[in-house]
Scaffold this active site. Structure first.
Site, PDB file in Angstrom:
ATOM      1  CE  LYS A  22      31.051  37.006  45.199  1.00  0.00           C
ATOM      2  NZ  LYS A  22      31.176  35.755  45.966  1.00  0.00           N
ATOM      3  CG  ASN A  23      28.982  33.797  43.495  1.00  0.00           C
ATOM      4  OD1 ASN A  23      30.103  34.085  43.925  1.00  0.00           O
ATOM      5  ND2 ASN A  23      27.888  33.922  44.208  1.00  0.00           N
ATOM      6  CB  CYS A 123      31.981  30.465  56.137  1.00  0.00           C
ATOM      7  SG  CYS A 123      31.281  31.771  55.144  1.00  0.00           S
ATOM      8  NE  ARG A 128      29.543  28.823  52.218  1.00  0.00           N
ATOM      9  CZ  ARG A 128      29.920  29.828  51.437  1.00  0.00           C
ATOM     10  NH1 ARG A 128      30.338  30.950  51.984  1.00  0.00           N
ATOM     11  NH2 ARG A 128      29.885  29.716  50.134  1.00  0.00           N
ATOM     12  CG  ASP A 313      24.304  34.710  47.155  1.00  0.00           C
ATOM     13  OD1 ASP A 313      24.428  34.244  48.305  1.00  0.00           O
ATOM     14  OD2 ASP A 313      24.968  34.303  46.181  1.00  0.00           O
ATOM     15  NE  ARG A 405      35.368  37.657  49.999  1.00  0.00           N
ATOM     16  CZ  ARG A 405      35.358  36.496  50.615  1.00  0.00           C
ATOM     17  NH1 ARG A 405      35.262  36.470  51.926  1.00  0.00           N
ATOM     18  NH2 ARG A 405      35.434  35.369  49.948  1.00  0.00           N
TER      19      ARG A 405
HETATM   20  C1  EPZ Z   1      27.661  29.393  46.189  1.00  0.00           C
HETATM   21  O1  EPZ Z   1      28.313  28.943  47.363  1.00  0.00           O
HETATM   22  C2  EPZ Z   1      27.916  30.876  46.108  1.00  0.00           C
HETATM   23  N1  EPZ Z   1      29.343  31.119  46.048  1.00  0.00           N
HETATM   24  C3  EPZ Z   1      27.297  31.575  47.319  1.00  0.00           C
HETATM   25  O2  EPZ Z   1      27.466  32.967  47.158  1.00  0.00           O
HETATM   26  C4  EPZ Z   1      25.805  31.259  47.353  1.00  0.00           C
HETATM   27  O3  EPZ Z   1      25.245  31.828  48.523  1.00  0.00           O
HETATM   28  C5  EPZ Z   1      25.589  29.738  47.373  1.00  0.00           C
HETATM   29  O4  EPZ Z   1      26.270  29.148  46.230  1.00  0.00           O
HETATM   30  C6  EPZ Z   1      24.128  29.340  47.317  1.00  0.00           C
HETATM   31  O5  EPZ Z   1      23.529  29.871  46.180  1.00  0.00           O
HETATM   32  C7  EPZ Z   1      29.980  30.964  44.888  1.00  0.00           C
HETATM   33  O6  EPZ Z   1      29.411  30.598  43.871  1.00  0.00           O
HETATM   34  C8  EPZ Z   1      31.439  31.262  44.872  1.00  0.00           C
HETATM   35  P1  EPZ Z   1      26.408  25.553  48.098  1.00  0.00           P
HETATM   36  P2  EPZ Z   1      28.545  27.381  47.600  1.00  0.00           P
HETATM   37  O7  EPZ Z   1      27.437  24.495  47.955  1.00  0.00           O
HETATM   38  O8  EPZ Z   1      28.761  26.712  46.309  1.00  0.00           O
HETATM   39  C9  EPZ Z   1      25.716  22.966  52.034  1.00  0.00           C
HETATM   40  C10 EPZ Z   1      27.873  35.188  47.901  1.00  0.00           C
HETATM   41  O9  EPZ Z   1      27.410  35.975  48.761  1.00  0.00           O
HETATM   42  N2  EPZ Z   1      26.821  22.119  51.575  1.00  0.00           N
HETATM   43  O10 EPZ Z   1      25.319  25.627  47.084  1.00  0.00           O
HETATM   44  O11 EPZ Z   1      29.560  27.245  48.657  1.00  0.00           O
HETATM   45  C11 EPZ Z   1      26.189  24.366  52.430  1.00  0.00           C
HETATM   46  O12 EPZ Z   1      26.721  24.392  53.725  1.00  0.00           O
HETATM   47  C12 EPZ Z   1      28.101  33.738  48.201  1.00  0.00           C
HETATM   48  O13 EPZ Z   1      28.226  35.559  46.769  1.00  0.00           O
HETATM   49  C13 EPZ Z   1      27.127  20.961  52.262  1.00  0.00           C
HETATM   50  O14 EPZ Z   1      26.492  20.638  53.276  1.00  0.00           O
HETATM   51  O15 EPZ Z   1      27.121  26.997  48.183  1.00  0.00           O
HETATM   52  C14 EPZ Z   1      24.928  25.170  52.264  1.00  0.00           C
HETATM   53  O16 EPZ Z   1      24.140  25.024  53.401  1.00  0.00           O
HETATM   54  C15 EPZ Z   1      28.003  33.335  49.599  1.00  0.00           C
HETATM   55  N3  EPZ Z   1      28.162  20.184  51.814  1.00  0.00           N
HETATM   56  C16 EPZ Z   1      24.230  24.478  51.076  1.00  0.00           C
HETATM   57  O17 EPZ Z   1      24.819  23.181  50.974  1.00  0.00           O
HETATM   58  C17 EPZ Z   1      28.880  20.516  50.702  1.00  0.00           C
HETATM   59  O18 EPZ Z   1      29.802  19.764  50.333  1.00  0.00           O
HETATM   60  C18 EPZ Z   1      24.397  25.189  49.736  1.00  0.00           C
HETATM   61  O19 EPZ Z   1      25.774  25.476  49.529  1.00  0.00           O
HETATM   62  C19 EPZ Z   1      28.551  21.684  49.993  1.00  0.00           C
HETATM   63  C20 EPZ Z   1      27.509  22.478  50.446  1.00  0.00           C
END
Ligand code: EPZ
Length: 426
Positions: A22-23, A123, A128, A313, A405
């Site tokens: 998915k991701n 969320c 996030r 995850d 999802r």
């Molecule tokens: C991706 O989310 C995945 N989703 C998530 O999968 C996964 O948990 C996550 O990466 C971490 O591996 C998809 O790929 C669609 P991040 P993403 O940006 O890209 C902070 C699942 O269950 N952050 O790596 O949104 C954020 O809040 C899902 O399949 C900022 O502060 O994750 C988090 O604490 C859930 N500012 C950390 O970074 C930003 O602009 C990592 O988030 C962006 C992120």
């Protein structure tokens, strides 16, 4: 709302087909916005999030065709063509349903010089924010304002420019957004402290096939030299390491054995390591990874971390496993600030877990007991399914829409391997 009923105790045994990730599929399909040529994507899982993404792409004017016959693993083949984009706005209604929608920002901005994308909002697992996406695009010359809950982005005259973006923290989404914008920018763009997840490597593969030059994908420094026009491509989505890891844990928690065809050990590194420490046998077969467990597992400590660390995850699933292991395990969540929502539900099934800040102390009990439970997000829900497969008696998992999802035909795949599980409509 559908529910899942499980009567626990049966070992999970068999071969489980694993779908495309998915991701990975979400950003890969969004990359169709970078070109007017067709993008043919195979191994796309049938999931609620993919449907939401298609609604989003259609709202931009993308022509979406799906092959009538599913693939052997149940996944689909899509042909996406963004040759007549009618809107560069991603509406609140679509973005709030699925946060990954925000990834249209980079591609739309690079191709059309402008984009209006709703801010996703909060969320269940954390706040996030998307500040890293915005800061990165600003570094490439974009002007960005927030108005009425929307991100309004404009590229400078002549398009986005080259430069170095150093992310202050690792973000999968921000790395992907910037990679897509960079692929359509004819200049050298360096991404430092980039995410290294297999989904990033898969996106780099696609963008390279489309004509961009990308060095260093899978490491923390990527150098991207884009083109002002990209080509169409054929691409197959990388297998879902989180789906595979979840079924590996289903075998582990029930004392069963599964084979996961098509999945390479490199996708599951830290998860395999944790399972082996817990006493699970993991081996490689000609087709993929084999997982076998016998008797009670040992407690293992786990810290979530960006790839190649233990994936956030898989944290909830690991916690279900540790709830039944011999000894005490410490599980630390370092990626999201609120990803322990499964704890009170596991406790309702008899788990002994104490949470302090971002650490959970899990004292293993011999058996969990079935109970009605409620899920708050995708991975929390599936951890309750795992606990239910192990537990004595009946477990009802409510709010199955979370599972839909991210897990295609979860109940059918588990039932085919001996689980007493059924989906109850209504
Ligand atoms: C991706 O989310 C995945 N989703 C998530 O999968 C996964 O948990 C996550 O990466 C971490 O591996 C998809 O790929 C669609 P991040 P993403 O940006 O890209 C902070 C699942 O269950 N952050 O790596 O949104 C954020 O809040 C899902 O399949 C900022 O502060 O994750 C988090 O604490 C859930 N500012 C950390 O970074 C930003 O602009 C990592 O988030 C962006 C992120």
């Amino acid at each position: 709302m559908d529910r899942i009923r499980i009567r626990g105790g049966n070992p999970i045994r068999g071969k489980i087909p694993i779908g495309g990730a998915k991701n990975a599929a979400l950003p890969l399909m969004i990359a169709c916005l970078l070109t007017d040529a067709p993008l043919r994507m195979t191994n796309v899982p049938e999931l609620a999030d993919i449907k939401t993404l298609i609604d989003l792409l259609v709202s931009h004017g993308v022509d979406v065709q799906v092959a009538p016959e599913p693939m052997a693993n149940g996944c689909r083949t899509y042909t996406l063509r963004a040759n007549t984009i009618t809107s560069t706005t991603a509406s609140y209604d679509l973005v709030r349903k699925m946060r990954a929608s925000v990834l249209v920002l980079g591609p739309l901005l690079a191709r059309f010089g402008q984009a209006k994308v709703s801010l996703p909002g909060g969320c269940a697992i954390g706040t996030r924010p998307v500040n890293l996406h915005l800061a990165g695009l600003r570094e490439l010359g974009a002007e960005i304002e927030i108005e009425d809950g929307y991100i309004l982005a404009k590229a400078p005259k002549g398009g986005l420019k080259g430069g170095t973006v150093r992310f202050p923290m690792i973000s999968v989404g921000a790395t992907e957004d910037l990679m897509m914008a960079a692929a359509l920018t004819e200049a050298d763009i360096v991404l430092e402290n980039a995410a290294c997840e297999p989904e990033i490597v898969d996106l780099a593969k696609l963008l390279s096939t489309m004509g961009a030059s990308i060095e260093g994908a899978g490491s923390s420094r990527m150098v991207i030299r884009g083109r002002n026009q990209l080509m169409g491509a054929n691409h197959s989505v990388v297998p879902d390491r989180i789906e595979a890891g979840t079924y590996a844990m289903a075998a582990a928690i029930t004392g069963g054995s599964v084979e996961l065809p098509g999945v390479g050990a490199e996708l599951l590194g830290a998860v395999i390591e944790a399972l082996v420490h817990a006493g699970v046998e993991v081996s490689l077969s000609r087709e993929g990874v084999k997982v076998k467990a016998d008797g009670r597992l040992r407690a293992v400590d786990v810290n979530t971390a960006p790839f190649p660390g233990f994936p956030t995850d898989m944290q909830a699933q690991m916690m279900a496993l540790m709830a039944t292991a011999e000894g005490t395990s410490i599980i630390t969540e370092t990626i999201f600030e609120n990803r322990f929502m499964h704890v009170p539900e596991l406790a309702r099934m008899g788990a002994d877990i104490a949470v302090k800040g971002n650490t959970a102390v899990v004292r293993g009990v011999k058996t969990l007991k079935g109970a009605p439970v409620m899920a708050t997000d995708l991975r929390a829900s599936v951890s309750l399914v795992l606990a239910g497969l192990h537990a004595q008696g009946e477990t009802i998992v409510n709010r199955v829409y979370h599972l839909d999802r991210g897990y295609q035909a979860l109940d059918q795949k588990l039932a085919a391997c001996g689980a007493d599980i059924e989906r109850i409509a209504g």
